[in-house]
Scaffold this motif. Structure first.
Motif, PDB file in Angstrom:
ATOM      1  N   PRO A 293       0.831  -1.131  -0.036  1.00 21.61           N
ATOM      2  CA  PRO A 293      -0.116   0.025  -0.187  1.00 21.61           C
ATOM      3  C   PRO A 293       0.889   1.269  -0.211  1.00 21.61           C
ATOM      4  CG  PRO A 293      -0.905  -1.699   1.611  1.00 21.61           C
ATOM      5  CD  PRO A 293       0.477  -2.265   1.020  1.00 21.61           C
ATOM      6  N   GLY A 294       1.889   1.176   0.546  1.00 26.51           N
ATOM      7  CA  GLY A 294       2.791   2.346   0.852  1.00 26.51           C
ATOM      8  C   GLY A 294       3.432   2.917  -0.599  1.00 26.51           C
ATOM      9  N   GLY A 295       3.192   2.170  -1.820  1.00 23.00           N
ATOM     10  CA  GLY A 295       3.807   2.255  -2.963  1.00 23.00           C
ATOM     11  C   GLY A 295       3.075   3.488  -3.627  1.00 23.00           C
ATOM     12  N   LEU A 296       1.953   3.885  -3.153  1.00 25.65           N
ATOM     13  CA  LEU A 296       1.164   5.016  -3.559  1.00 25.65           C
ATOM     14  C   LEU A 296       1.762   6.363  -2.948  1.00 25.65           C
ATOM     15  CD1 LEU A 296      -2.388   3.924  -3.338  1.00 25.65           C
ATOM     16  CD2 LEU A 296      -1.263   4.373  -5.287  1.00 25.65           C
ATOM     17  N   ASP A 297       2.398   6.377  -1.870  1.00 24.90           N
ATOM     18  CA  ASP A 297       2.614   7.471  -1.194  1.00 24.90           C
ATOM     19  C   ASP A 297       3.433   8.563  -1.689  1.00 24.90           C
ATOM     20  OD1 ASP A 297       0.868   6.351   0.932  1.00 24.90           O
ATOM     21  OD2 ASP A 297       2.431   6.019   2.222  1.00 24.90           O
ATOM     22  N   ASP A 298       4.689   8.146  -2.513  1.00 24.08           N
ATOM     23  CA  ASP A 298       5.553   9.046  -3.152  1.00 24.08           C
ATOM     24  C   ASP A 298       5.150   9.441  -4.546  1.00 24.08           C
ATOM     25  OD1 ASP A 298       7.131   8.808  -0.757  1.00 24.08           O
ATOM     26  OD2 ASP A 298       8.118   7.048  -1.440  1.00 24.08           O
ATOM     27  N   LEU A 299       4.020   8.990  -4.874  1.00 18.86           N
ATOM     28  CA  LEU A 299       3.667   9.486  -6.419  1.00 18.86           C
ATOM     29  C   LEU A 299       3.285  10.868  -6.136  1.00 18.86           C
ATOM     30  CD1 LEU A 299       1.548   6.387  -7.659  1.00 18.86           C
ATOM     31  CD2 LEU A 299       4.205   6.996  -8.007  1.00 18.86           C
ATOM     32  N   CYS A 300       3.480  11.786  -7.361  1.00 21.57           N
ATOM     33  CA  CYS A 300       3.345  13.094  -7.269  1.00 21.57           C
ATOM     34  C   CYS A 300       1.756  13.203  -7.521  1.00 21.57           C
ATOM     35  CB  CYS A 300       3.686  13.660  -8.308  1.00 21.57           C
ATOM     36  SG  CYS A 300       3.067  13.169 -10.121  1.00 21.57           S
ATOM     37  N   ARG A 301       1.093  14.371  -6.952  1.00 17.40           N
ATOM     38  CA  ARG A 301      -0.389  14.479  -7.064  1.00 17.40           C
ATOM     39  C   ARG A 301      -0.890  14.347  -8.311  1.00 17.40           C
ATOM     40  NH1 ARG A 301      -1.638  19.360  -2.574  1.00 17.40           N
ATOM     41  NH2 ARG A 301       0.098  18.586  -1.125  1.00 17.40           N
ATOM     42  N   ALA A 302      -0.430  14.596  -9.236  1.00 17.52           N
ATOM     43  CA  ALA A 302      -1.050  14.269 -10.828  1.00 17.52           C
ATOM     44  C   ALA A 302      -1.285  12.854 -10.852  1.00 17.52           C
ATOM     45  CB  ALA A 302      -0.285  15.190 -11.992  1.00 17.52           C
ATOM     46  N   ASP A 303      -0.051  12.055 -10.695  1.00 17.35           N
ATOM     47  CA  ASP A 303      -0.273  10.621 -10.821  1.00 17.35           C
ATOM     48  C   ASP A 303      -1.387  10.074 -10.178  1.00 17.35           C
ATOM     49  OD1 ASP A 303       1.817  11.097 -12.644  1.00 17.35           O
ATOM     50  OD2 ASP A 303       3.397  10.056 -11.187  1.00 17.35           O
ATOM     51  N   ARG A 304      -1.318  10.592  -8.560  1.00 22.24           N
ATOM     52  CA  ARG A 304      -2.190  10.083  -7.931  1.00 22.24           C
ATOM     53  C   ARG A 304      -3.725  10.161  -8.364  1.00 22.24           C
ATOM     54  NH1 ARG A 304      -1.230   8.886  -2.344  1.00 22.24           N
ATOM     55  NH2 ARG A 304      -3.332   8.025  -2.372  1.00 22.24           N
ATOM     56  N   ALA A 305      -3.829  11.698  -8.655  1.00 20.85           N
ATOM     57  CA  ALA A 305      -5.418  11.686  -9.391  1.00 20.85           C
ATOM     58  C   ALA A 305      -5.744  11.072 -10.315  1.00 20.85           C
ATOM     59  CB  ALA A 305      -5.310  13.358  -9.590  1.00 20.85           C
ATOM     60  N   LEU A 306      -4.928  10.477 -11.319  1.00 24.91           N
ATOM     61  CA  LEU A 306      -5.073   9.653 -12.325  1.00 24.91           C
ATOM     62  C   LEU A 306      -5.413   8.245 -12.050  1.00 24.91           C
ATOM     63  CD1 LEU A 306      -5.462   9.154 -15.487  1.00 24.91           C
ATOM     64  CD2 LEU A 306      -3.091   9.133 -15.786  1.00 24.91           C
ATOM     65  N   ILE A 307      -4.710   7.897 -11.088  1.00 26.87           N
ATOM     66  CA  ILE A 307      -4.996   6.534 -10.651  1.00 26.87           C
ATOM     67  C   ILE A 307      -6.079   6.407  -9.646  1.00 26.87           C
ATOM     68  CG2 ILE A 307      -4.092   4.832  -8.913  1.00 26.87           C
ATOM     69  CD1 ILE A 307      -1.353   5.376  -9.671  1.00 26.87           C
ATOM     70  N   ASP A 308      -6.422   7.669  -8.822  1.00 24.04           N
ATOM     71  CA  ASP A 308      -7.669   7.435  -8.278  1.00 24.04           C
ATOM     72  C   ASP A 308      -9.010   7.367  -9.279  1.00 24.04           C
ATOM     73  OD1 ASP A 308      -6.338   7.564  -5.843  1.00 24.04           O
ATOM     74  OD2 ASP A 308      -6.558   9.544  -5.504  1.00 24.04           O
ATOM     75  N   GLU A 309      -8.830   8.065 -10.355  1.00 24.26           N
ATOM     76  CA  GLU A 309     -10.033   8.034 -11.327  1.00 24.26           C
ATOM     77  C   GLU A 309     -10.069   6.965 -11.981  1.00 24.26           C
ATOM     78  OE1 GLU A 309     -13.114   9.678 -13.097  1.00 24.26           O
ATOM     79  OE2 GLU A 309     -12.029  10.816 -11.426  1.00 24.26           O
ATOM     80  N   ILE A 310      -9.110   6.260 -12.238  1.00 17.36           N
ATOM     81  CA  ILE A 310      -9.318   4.856 -13.097  1.00 17.36           C
ATOM     82  C   ILE A 310      -9.730   3.925 -12.181  1.00 17.36           C
ATOM     83  CG2 ILE A 310      -7.899   3.238 -14.263  1.00 17.36           C
ATOM     84  CD1 ILE A 310      -6.363   5.297 -15.573  1.00 17.36           C
ATOM     85  N   ALA A 323      -9.332  12.462 -17.503  1.00 13.31           N
ATOM     86  CA  ALA A 323      -8.379  12.481 -16.649  1.00 13.31           C
ATOM     87  C   ALA A 323      -7.040  12.216 -17.020  1.00 13.31           C
ATOM     88  CB  ALA A 323      -8.489  11.105 -15.662  1.00 13.31           C
ATOM     89  N   ILE A 324      -6.594  11.588 -18.270  1.00 13.40           N
ATOM     90  CA  ILE A 324      -5.309  11.626 -18.776  1.00 13.40           C
ATOM     91  C   ILE A 324      -4.896  12.987 -19.478  1.00 13.40           C
ATOM     92  CG2 ILE A 324      -3.919  10.787 -20.797  1.00 13.40           C
ATOM     93  CD1 ILE A 324      -5.581   8.281 -20.604  1.00 13.40           C
ATOM     94  N   ALA A 325      -6.093  13.661 -19.827  1.00 11.73           N
ATOM     95  CA  ALA A 325      -5.895  15.121 -20.534  1.00 11.73           C
ATOM     96  C   ALA A 325      -5.249  16.022 -19.324  1.00 11.73           C
ATOM     97  CB  ALA A 325      -6.970  15.879 -21.077  1.00 11.73           C
ATOM     98  N   ARG A 326      -6.081  15.686 -18.273  1.00 10.91           N
ATOM     99  CA  ARG A 326      -5.695  16.773 -16.891  1.00 10.91           C
ATOM    100  C   ARG A 326      -4.372  16.409 -16.510  1.00 10.91           C
ATOM    101  NH1 ARG A 326     -11.159  15.308 -15.617  1.00 10.91           N
ATOM    102  NH2 ARG A 326     -10.393  13.720 -14.157  1.00 10.91           N
ATOM    103  N   HIS A 327      -4.032  15.091 -16.379  1.00 13.02           N
ATOM    104  CA  HIS A 327      -2.541  14.489 -15.997  1.00 13.02           C
ATOM    105  C   HIS A 327      -1.589  15.437 -16.942  1.00 13.02           C
ATOM    106  CE1 HIS A 327       0.766  12.146 -15.810  1.00 13.02           C
ATOM    107  NE2 HIS A 327       0.463  11.671 -14.572  1.00 13.02           N
ATOM    108  N   ARG A 328      -1.867  15.189 -18.203  1.00 13.57           N
ATOM    109  CA  ARG A 328      -0.952  15.749 -19.418  1.00 13.57           C
ATOM    110  C   ARG A 328      -0.622  17.545 -19.343  1.00 13.57           C
ATOM    111  NH1 ARG A 328       0.098  11.804 -23.243  1.00 13.57           N
ATOM    112  NH2 ARG A 328       0.753  13.287 -24.719  1.00 13.57           N
ATOM    113  N   SER A 329      -1.630  17.997 -18.559  1.00 19.40           N
ATOM    114  CA  SER A 329      -1.719  19.472 -18.738  1.00 19.40           C
ATOM    115  C   SER A 329      -1.293  19.886 -16.873  1.00 19.40           C
ATOM    116  CB  SER A 329      -2.829  20.108 -18.987  1.00 19.40           C
ATOM    117  OG  SER A 329      -4.269  19.441 -18.437  1.00 19.40           O
ATOM    118  N   ALA A 330      -1.080  19.076 -16.213  1.00 18.46           N
ATOM    119  CA  ALA A 330      -1.014  19.414 -14.571  1.00 18.46           C
ATOM    120  C   ALA A 330       0.173  20.219 -14.565  1.00 18.46           C
ATOM    121  CB  ALA A 330      -0.610  17.898 -13.850  1.00 18.46           C
TER     122      ALA A 330
END
Length: 364
Positions: A293-310, A323-330
Motif C-alpha cells: 500500500p505504501g507504494g502510492l505515497d511517493d507518487l506526485c499529485r498528478a499521478d495519484r489523481a489519475l490512478i484514483d480516477e481510473i 483524466a489523462i488530459a488533466r494529467h498531461r496538462s498538470a
C-alpha cells in the motif's frame, strides 16, 4: 564458426536474437568484436533461416556462431534463453539485434570483474540519439555493491551488461518464456535482490539502444491485459512476496509509475480503451496496492489523481480520457509534490529524483 579456425575460450558469451534479417545485425556484431576481448557471439535466428543473415556476418567467424530457434512466439525471451543454455563462458550478456556497444565497453566492464569480483556489471545505457539514460539512478558516485532500494534498481528491468553464468544456472534463472512484454521482470527481481555484488559505472562506454528499426517487438502497441500480465505474475510470485517491506514498497512504486502510468498516459483517445483495458488497469492497480500500500505515497499529485480516477468503480472511457488530459496538462507543483508534503524528499519522490539528476550530471 569457420571450419579449421579456432578461437580462445571465451570469457563472455553474448546472445543476440534476430527475427528479421533487415535488422542491423552487422552493426551489433561489429561492435562486439571491435576489441581483442575473448568474446563469442551467438546469433539466434528466431523463426528465420540462418542463411538469411549470412551477408551481415563478418568474413572471420571464429568468434561467431549461428543457431536456429523456433517457438512461434513474437518475443525475444525464448531465443535469449536458448542462447544462454548454450553458453559456457564465465559471463553471459544479452543484446538486441538493433543495439550496439560503444568502443571499449566490454573491456571496461571486465575491469570491474578483475578489480573486485563483481557478479553483475551493469552497462550504462544510451539512446542512439546520444542521450545517456540515468537508469538506474544510483547514489551519486556509487559504483560498486548497489542496493536494490537505495540505488533504485527496479527501474532497470533489463539486465543488460555482464552476468556470471553460474549465478543464472545455479539459481535456475531464465527469462519468462511466452511473455510478449515484461519477460525480464522476474529474472531482474531475482538478480537485484539476490545478495549479489552488482557494479555500475555510468562513465564507462555504453550499451546503445538502436532506434532506426521500423519496429521493435518489445515496443509494439499492446492491450492493457497483455501489458499487465507480467505485473500479475510478478506480484504473485513467492520471491516477490517474500521480500521485506522496504523492497516491496520500492518495487510497487516503480510498477505504478512505469508499468501502469507509463502505459496509461499515451492512450489519449477513446478508441485506445476497451472495457477489458479498463478492467485490466484497475486490476493491476489493485494488485500493486494490495502488495504494498505504501507504494502510492511517493507518487506526485498528478499521478495519484489519475490512478484514483481510473480506480473508481463507475469510471468509463470518457472519464479516463479526460483524466489523462488533466494529467498531461498538470502544473509543476502537481507533477512534483506528493499529497503528503513530508514525503517530498523520500527516496522515491519526484523532487528527490530531480535533485539526483542534477547531482549526477554535475558530478557522475
Amino acid at each position: 564458426m569457420t571450419p579449421g579456425v579456432s578461437a580462445p575460450e571465451p570469457i563472455v558469451d553474448v546472445v543476440v536474437p534476430i527475427h528479421d534479417p533487415t535488422r542491423r545485425l552487422d552493426r551489433a556484431v561489429a561492435s562486439l568484436l571491435h576489441g581483442d576481448e575473448p568474446i563469442r557471439v551467438t546469433v539466434v535466428c528466431h523463426g528465420i533461416a540462418a542463411t538469411t543473415i549470412d551477408s551481415q556476418l563478418p568474413d572471420d567467424r571464429a568468434r561467431v556462431r549461428v543457431v536456429e530457434f523456433a517457438d512461434g512466439i513474437a518475443s525475444p525471451q525464448g531465443p535469449f534463453n536458448h542462447g544462454i543454455d548454450l553458453a559456457t563462458a564465465p559471463f553471459v550478456m544479452i543484446m538486441g539485434s538493433d543495439d550496439y556497444l560503444e568502443p571499449g565497453a566490454v573491456a571496461a566492464w571486465l575491469e570491474h570483474v578483475e578489480a573486485g569480483g563483481a557478479d553483475i556489471v551493469l552497462a550504462p545505457l544510451r539512446h542512439q540519439s546520444g542521450e545517456l539514460l540515468l537508469n538506474p539512478l544510483s547514489r551519486p558516485r556509487r559504483r560498486t555493491r548497489l542496493d536494490p532500494v537505495r540505488d533504485r534498481m527496479f527501474y532497470r528491468s533489463a539486465p543488460l551488461g555482464l552476468i556470471r553464468r553460474d549465478v543464472l544456472d545455479e539459481r535456475g534463472l531464465r527469462f519468462t518464456e511466452g511473455a510478449q512484454t515484461g519477460g525480464d521482470q522476474a529474472v531482474s527481481l531475482a538478480l537485484w535482490t539476490g545478495g549479489l555484488r552488482i557494479d555500475f559505472d555510468r562513465r564507462a562506454p555504453a550499451y546503445v539502444i538502436g532506434s532506426d528499426a521500423r519496429t521493435r517487438v518489445t515496443t509494439t502497441p499492446r492491450s492493457m491485459r497483455v501489458l499487465a500480465g507480467p505485473v500479475f505474475e510478478l506480484l504473485a510470485s513467492e520471491r516477490a512476496r517474500a521480500q521485506p517491506a522496504r523492497v516491496r514498497r520500492s518495487l510497487a512504486t516503480k510498477l505504478l509509475r512505469i508499468n501502469v502510468l507509463g502505459s496509461i498516459v499515451p492512450r489519449t483517445g477513446v478508441d485506445a480503451w476497451s472495457a477489458d483495458d479498463i478492467a485490466a488497469t484497475r486490476e493491476a492497480i489493485s494488485s500493486i496496492v494490495g502488495f504494498a500500500p505504501g507504494g502510492l505515497d511517493d507518487l506526485c499529485r498528478a499521478d495519484r489523481a489519475l490512478i484514483d480516477e481510473i480506480s473508481r468503480p463507475d469510471v468509463d472511457t470518457e472519464r479516463i480520457v479526460a483524466a489523462i488530459a488533466r494529467h498531461r496538462s498538470a502544473g509543476r507543483f502537481a507533477r512534483t509534490f506528493p499529497r503528503t508534503l513530508s514525503r517530498s524528499l523520500s527516496r522515491e519522490s519526484v523532487l528527490r529524483r530531480y535533485a539526483n539528476y542534477a547531482v549526477v550530471r554535475w558530478r557522475p
